[in-house]
Design a protein around this motif. Sequence first.
Motif, short mmCIF file in Angstrom:
data_model
loop_
_atom_site.label_atom_id
_atom_site.label_comp_id
_atom_site.label_asym_id
_atom_site.label_seq_id
_atom_site.Cartn_x
_atom_site.Cartn_y
_atom_site.Cartn_z
N LYS A 250 37.51 23.55 24.39
CA LYS A 250 37.27 24.99 24.53
C LYS A 250 38.25 25.32 25.67
N ILE A 251 39.07 26.28 26.01
CA ILE A 251 39.67 26.85 26.86
C ILE A 251 39.33 28.34 27.18
N HIS A 252 39.15 28.64 28.43
CA HIS A 252 38.53 29.88 29.01
C HIS A 252 39.57 30.39 29.77
N GLY A 253 39.73 31.62 30.11
CA GLY A 253 40.71 32.22 30.77
C GLY A 253 40.47 32.08 32.47
N TYR A 254 41.32 32.17 33.11
CA TYR A 254 41.06 31.70 34.58
C TYR A 254 41.24 33.27 35.19
N SER A 255 40.21 33.87 35.66
CA SER A 255 40.44 35.32 36.34
C SER A 255 41.15 35.42 37.63
N ARG A 256 41.55 36.43 38.09
CA ARG A 256 42.08 36.53 39.28
C ARG A 256 41.32 37.84 39.97
N LEU A 257 41.15 37.60 41.38
CA LEU A 257 40.47 38.33 42.28
C LEU A 257 41.62 38.52 43.38
N LEU A 258 41.44 40.02 43.85
CA LEU A 258 42.23 40.56 45.03
C LEU A 258 41.29 41.12 46.10
N THR A 259 41.66 40.73 47.26
CA THR A 259 40.92 41.22 48.39
C THR A 259 40.99 42.76 48.81
N ASP A 260 42.52 42.97 48.56
CA ASP A 260 42.86 44.46 48.87
C ASP A 260 44.11 44.96 47.84
N LEU A 261 44.27 46.06 47.95
CA LEU A 261 45.34 46.61 47.11
C LEU A 261 46.42 47.19 47.95
N ASP A 262 46.59 46.70 49.32
CA ASP A 262 47.80 47.41 49.88
C ASP A 262 48.89 47.32 49.12
N PRO A 263 49.98 48.27 49.25
CA PRO A 263 49.86 49.67 50.10
C PRO A 263 49.08 50.65 48.98
N TYR A 264 48.43 50.34 48.13
CA TYR A 264 47.94 51.33 47.14
C TYR A 264 46.46 51.56 47.56
N THR A 265 46.09 52.99 46.87
CA THR A 265 44.69 53.25 46.66
C THR A 265 44.25 53.04 45.21
N PRO A 266 43.10 53.11 44.82
CA PRO A 266 42.86 52.78 43.60
C PRO A 266 43.53 53.68 42.58
N ASP A 267 43.87 54.92 43.03
CA ASP A 267 44.42 55.89 42.01
C ASP A 267 45.98 55.57 41.89
N THR A 268 46.70 55.53 43.07
CA THR A 268 47.95 55.02 42.89
C THR A 268 48.38 53.63 42.34
N PHE A 269 47.31 52.84 42.61
CA PHE A 269 47.48 51.29 41.82
C PHE A 269 47.49 51.67 40.33
N LEU A 270 46.47 52.29 39.88
CA LEU A 270 46.33 52.54 38.34
C LEU A 270 47.70 53.23 37.84
N LYS A 271 48.10 54.14 38.70
CA LYS A 271 49.33 54.84 38.04
C LYS A 271 50.42 54.14 38.17
N LYS A 272 50.92 53.20 39.48
CA LYS A 272 52.02 52.19 39.07
C LYS A 272 51.62 51.20 38.09
N LEU A 273 50.63 50.76 37.88
CA LEU A 273 50.23 49.72 36.87
C LEU A 273 50.67 50.40 35.59
N GLY A 274 50.51 51.47 35.22
CA GLY A 274 50.85 52.22 33.95
C GLY A 274 52.41 52.36 33.63
N GLU A 275 53.22 51.78 34.65
CA GLU A 275 54.69 51.75 34.60
C GLU A 275 54.84 50.11 34.02
N HIS A 276 54.16 49.35 33.93
CA HIS A 276 54.25 47.92 33.25
C HIS A 276 53.27 47.76 32.13
N TYR A 277 52.04 48.36 32.13
CA TYR A 277 51.07 48.27 31.10
C TYR A 277 50.75 49.53 30.60
N THR A 278 50.07 49.71 29.31
CA THR A 278 49.42 50.75 28.85
C THR A 278 47.99 50.33 29.37
#
Length: 421
Positions: A250-278
């Motif tokens: 079996k193969i499982h995924g390898y999760s990624r964890l981030l200690t901070d979002l600098d220079p983003y806030t959660p809201d601005t991060f989600l907005k910018k992420l929307g430029e690359h993913y739906t």
Amino acid sequence: MVRIYRFSGVRPVKEAAPEIAAVPYDVVTANEAKAIIAQNPKSFLRVSRPDAELPGIPPHDDRVYQRAREMFLLLEREGLLKKDPEPGMYLYRAQQNGDTFLGLCCCLDVDDYRNNKIRRHELTRYDKEEDRTRHIEAVRAHNGPVVLLYRDDAGLFSFIESQVARTQPPVADVWTEQGALHQIFRIADPGVLAELEQRFAAVPALYIADGHHRAKASVNLADKILASGNQPGDEVCRFMGVIFAHNRVKIHGYSRLLTDLDPYTPDTFLKKLGEHYTVRPYAAVDGSVYNITPAITDPEKYHVVHLYLRGTWYECTRPRETGPETPNTLDVAVLQKHVLEGMLGITDPRGDARLQYLGGARPVSDLEKLVDDGTYRLAFAMQPVKVETVLSIADAGGIMPPKSTWFEPKLLSGLVVHSFD
């Protein structure tokens, strides 16, 4: 084609196997190993992680490797480890979470590694290579198996599986704290051994799933002896592996964890992420699962990653490229390019302290806890890579991005050791 060899394994006497068997050396820290040894002085971690008992001494000091040798000899002197009188092979069976994994434990040839008959998909680090090379040289044994795969195109697994009934009872039974049962069966029949050697001679290649550094260290030691002007013996030119059919792991995924979002806030991060993913909110996740099922129709047509941020799961999708899959088109590579590097400036996925990993058979709830308690700001849960993708990339000489795969089963150390003393 591929050469496999019999060997006289050094094994725990059956009654001592549960105490001696240990987790792999590289899944615990020195402090964690020290705590395990304090509770169980017979643990094989005394051999595989000798630095745990040498506080204040640098981990790569000669005394560390000498300690490993001393602990190995101590287990032999106390009669807890004994060497089989005749060469054979071994079956390694692990039963966990309703799955049964069965592999063949034998020795492999360093020349097959050099000639790319034993193929790899991961880069090795020199410091880890050097550590294991010195460890193998000092102990004069391969004490951690390399996990390899073969394409089971000719019913080879069925033949191997049929040997379980013929070799009963097991010579080792070990239950882990997680409820998994690990067993060793010894194959001593000369006719069966000869047939195994003959059948694997028709296998064009093996693929390292786990243990890239242990395999390379074995090659390094043979090369070191040759460079000194001496001829290494046959046993030094071999290393111990456990070989599984490619469609039986079996193969499982390898999760990624981030200690901070600098220079983003959660809201601005989600907005910018929307430029690359739906990006869409995902329904409540069953925390006991290891892999999140995509909600999108035809997920094989998309890069899919699940994001956990501020107590909410999101499904992030992006159309997949046409053509064969390459290392650069894997989900983890696309996430690295557009988000980790492109948005957050993480250019070194192996060394940047802002990025950490959680691999393998860990429930999704572990990710939620790490974000909810503030240890990390967000988590990305990755989809598992198909085993055929891993093999195809290795066939093409490609290298997978860091932390792309977590293979199951994870094998215990100390149940079978290949000694060349």
